[in-house]
Design a protein around this motif. Sequence first.
Motif, mmCIF file in Angstrom:
data_model
loop_
_atom_site.group_PDB
_atom_site.id
_atom_site.type_symbol
_atom_site.label_atom_id
_atom_site.label_comp_id
_atom_site.label_asym_id
_atom_site.label_seq_id
_atom_site.Cartn_x
_atom_site.Cartn_y
_atom_site.Cartn_z
ATOM 1 N N ASP A 21 54.082 26.858 20.931
ATOM 2 C CA ASP A 21 55.048 27.777 21.525
ATOM 3 C C ASP A 21 54.292 28.814 22.351
ATOM 4 O OD1 ASP A 21 58.008 29.003 21.254
ATOM 5 O OD2 ASP A 21 56.508 30.616 21.168
ATOM 6 N N LYS A 22 54.687 28.991 23.606
ATOM 7 C CA LYS A 22 53.970 29.884 24.524
ATOM 8 C C LYS A 22 53.927 31.319 24.011
ATOM 9 C CE LYS A 22 53.871 31.396 29.325
ATOM 10 N NZ LYS A 22 54.519 31.279 30.638
ATOM 11 N N THR A 23 55.032 31.814 23.468
ATOM 12 C CA THR A 23 55.065 33.195 22.976
ATOM 13 C C THR A 23 54.133 33.369 21.786
ATOM 14 O OG1 THR A 23 57.330 33.477 23.771
ATOM 15 C CG2 THR A 23 56.561 35.039 22.096
ATOM 16 N N ARG A 24 54.164 32.429 20.851
ATOM 17 C CA ARG A 24 53.263 32.536 19.693
ATOM 18 C C ARG A 24 51.804 32.420 20.113
ATOM 19 N NH1 ARG A 24 57.601 29.838 17.082
ATOM 20 N NH2 ARG A 24 56.641 27.797 17.238
ATOM 21 N N LEU A 25 51.529 31.579 21.073
ATOM 22 C CA LEU A 25 50.157 31.455 21.564
ATOM 23 C C LEU A 25 49.700 32.768 22.202
ATOM 24 C CD1 LEU A 25 47.649 29.768 21.962
ATOM 25 C CD2 LEU A 25 48.680 28.841 24.047
ATOM 26 N N LYS A 26 50.562 33.380 22.993
ATOM 27 C CA LYS A 26 50.205 34.669 23.592
ATOM 28 C C LYS A 26 49.989 35.733 22.519
ATOM 29 C CE LYS A 26 51.559 36.145 27.575
ATOM 30 N NZ LYS A 26 52.363 36.617 28.722
ATOM 31 N N LEU A 28 48.859 35.251 19.548
ATOM 32 C CA LEU A 28 47.532 34.989 18.980
ATOM 33 C C LEU A 28 46.420 35.437 19.919
ATOM 34 C CD1 LEU A 28 48.139 31.527 17.293
ATOM 35 C CD2 LEU A 28 47.926 33.767 16.182
ATOM 36 N N LEU A 29 46.610 35.245 21.212
ATOM 37 C CA LEU A 29 45.607 35.697 22.179
ATOM 38 C C LEU A 29 45.481 37.220 22.155
ATOM 39 C CD1 LEU A 29 46.371 33.270 25.125
ATOM 40 C CD2 LEU A 29 44.318 33.289 23.694
ATOM 41 N N LYS A 58 56.877 33.479 11.650
ATOM 42 C CA LYS A 58 56.439 32.079 11.624
ATOM 43 C C LYS A 58 54.920 31.987 11.514
ATOM 44 C CE LYS A 58 60.421 30.164 13.989
ATOM 45 N NZ LYS A 58 60.941 29.486 15.169
ATOM 46 N N LEU A 59 54.219 32.817 12.263
ATOM 47 C CA LEU A 59 52.754 32.805 12.217
ATOM 48 C C LEU A 59 52.242 33.297 10.861
ATOM 49 C CD1 LEU A 59 52.026 34.139 15.801
ATOM 50 C CD2 LEU A 59 51.557 31.829 14.949
ATOM 51 N N ILE A 64 48.470 32.092 9.530
ATOM 52 C CA ILE A 64 47.591 32.272 10.690
ATOM 53 C C ILE A 64 47.301 33.747 10.953
ATOM 54 C CG2 ILE A 64 47.357 31.836 13.175
ATOM 55 C CD1 ILE A 64 49.173 29.361 12.716
ATOM 56 N N ILE A 65 48.260 34.614 10.648
ATOM 57 C CA ILE A 65 48.062 36.051 10.837
ATOM 58 C C ILE A 65 48.329 36.779 9.531
ATOM 59 C CG2 ILE A 65 48.620 35.971 13.307
ATOM 60 C CD1 ILE A 65 51.364 37.234 12.570
#
Length: 116
Positions: A21-26, A28-29, A58-59, A64-65
């Motif tokens: 998912d683009k938002t979740r990836l951002k 994380l970045l 979700k993360l 993951i977080i």
Amino acid sequence: MSAPAAENLNVYTSLFQQISDKTRLKILLYLHEEELCVCNLMDLLQVSQPSVSQHLRKLRDAGIIQVRKQGQWKYYRMNMDFPQYSVLLKLINDMPSLKGEIERLKQDERRITCTM
């Protein structure tokens, strides 16, 4: 495929589903750069608080977080104890840094801030 190998594959499948998912990836970045609160992420992503909170949940549920509570604020950061953290870190390090966006946010005196 043996049972441990199948379980390991399931773990990686789950990780890739989360970061697809683009938002979740951002998110994380951004969290790779520094610990941030929901309001910081709202400003950076230009999305609503419920949307940011849903992605963070979700993360966090995936491990993951991590979250740290300080007063009324919750601060999110990468979970370095996440079993596949080294794999995630390799992927993130191959992507463009979003540190400049965080720095621009810090310098924007017009925004309401909770931490910066």
